[in-house]
Enzyme design. Sequence first.
Site, short mmCIF file in Angstrom:
data_model
loop_
_atom_site.label_atom_id
_atom_site.label_comp_id
_atom_site.label_asym_id
_atom_site.label_seq_id
_atom_site.Cartn_x
_atom_site.Cartn_y
_atom_site.Cartn_z
N SER A 199 6.32 1.73 5.40
CA SER A 199 5.86 2.94 4.73
C SER A 199 6.46 4.18 5.42
O SER A 199 7.67 4.33 5.44
CB SER A 199 4.34 2.95 4.69
OG SER A 199 3.85 3.86 3.74
N ASP B 54 3.19 -1.93 -5.97
CA ASP B 54 3.13 -0.81 -5.04
C ASP B 54 3.66 0.43 -5.74
O ASP B 54 4.70 0.36 -6.43
CB ASP B 54 3.98 -1.14 -3.81
CG ASP B 54 3.98 -0.07 -2.73
OD1 ASP B 54 3.24 0.93 -2.85
OD2 ASP B 54 4.73 -0.24 -1.75
N HIS C 88 1.12 -2.72 -1.38
CA HIS C 88 1.41 -1.97 -0.16
C HIS C 88 0.56 -2.53 0.98
O HIS C 88 -0.58 -2.95 0.78
CB HIS C 88 1.07 -0.49 -0.39
CG HIS C 88 1.72 0.44 0.57
ND1 HIS C 88 3.04 0.80 0.46
CD2 HIS C 88 1.25 1.09 1.66
CE1 HIS C 88 3.36 1.63 1.43
NE2 HIS C 88 2.29 1.82 2.19
#
Length: 327
Positions: A171, A265, A295
């Site tokens: 991320s 995601d 995610h």
Amino acid sequence: MDATTEALAEHDDVDPEIRRFVIALNHGYGQFSDFDALPLPERRAAAETVREQWRTGGPVMAETREATLAGCRARLHYPVAPDAAGSPPLPAMLYIHGGGWTMFSIDTHDRLMREYAARAGIVVAGIDYSLSPEAKYPTALDEVVEALRTLRRDAAAYGVDADALAIGGDSAGANLSVAACLRLRDAGEPLPRAMLLNYGAFDPVETPSYARYDGPAYMLTIPEMNQFWANYVSDAAALNDPYVAPARANLAELPAALLAIAECDILADANRAMASRLEAAGVPVEMHVYSGATHSFLEAVSVSGLANQALDDAARWLADRLTGARA
């Protein structure tokens, strides 16, 4: 089963094991009254508590060192003792935790780092870089770049091979990984051999996957992601900076990249686009899209075959890239 749990369980596009992980995290956060309204320090502390069960267990390291890198608290995991008689220095990866530049730590991501160390046979180091919004861009990026420089410069002291370094993250950590390589390339400094990029935040533009996978059933929400971007920068104009949004950068001459993309995601489209842009720039790219993954799915390794597969895929790739670098 309460109404929220029933709603989460109805999303059949999510892998069943990952769905249970998502439900458990949502339930954990639900134990805190109005979690989103808590002051940020309390939210961070709550997140550490909720994620504690997911960072425990897993591989036992031969040695773990607590250290300081670039002025940040750091931790290095060694799958074999670094001072064993006659043992060569090991390849290493600097792993940058996610959390929207705002949350999490080397504690929340401790198991993930140990999994990579054990499976790839490399040293994995992590740092607690300065979090936003207290520390705006470029503070965290400066720290990541300096941590890489320190690992290379002082490789012998850490028992690592200066010529067999990788950087990786998930991320926001994937964002910082690419941005750090851009900074080093532009400064004419040596680059890592490889970039491991897990469901990265590479561009603030909303794509169709934002609308398709928004909501707690898929872990990351649109308002949450937009707030993370706002936390990271001092003003909206900075979102055009290629070191902030690396998908907008000239990506030529960057290290080989592996992208682990979660199908379910909001960032899925941006990750596919990043893979294409890297490839178009001449960067060797390997891309894996994990069907039914959300995610943060790698943190579900204790209960998820899909997370285990993704970790094995990355470990094989890292070992090939870094062992080849030493040959």
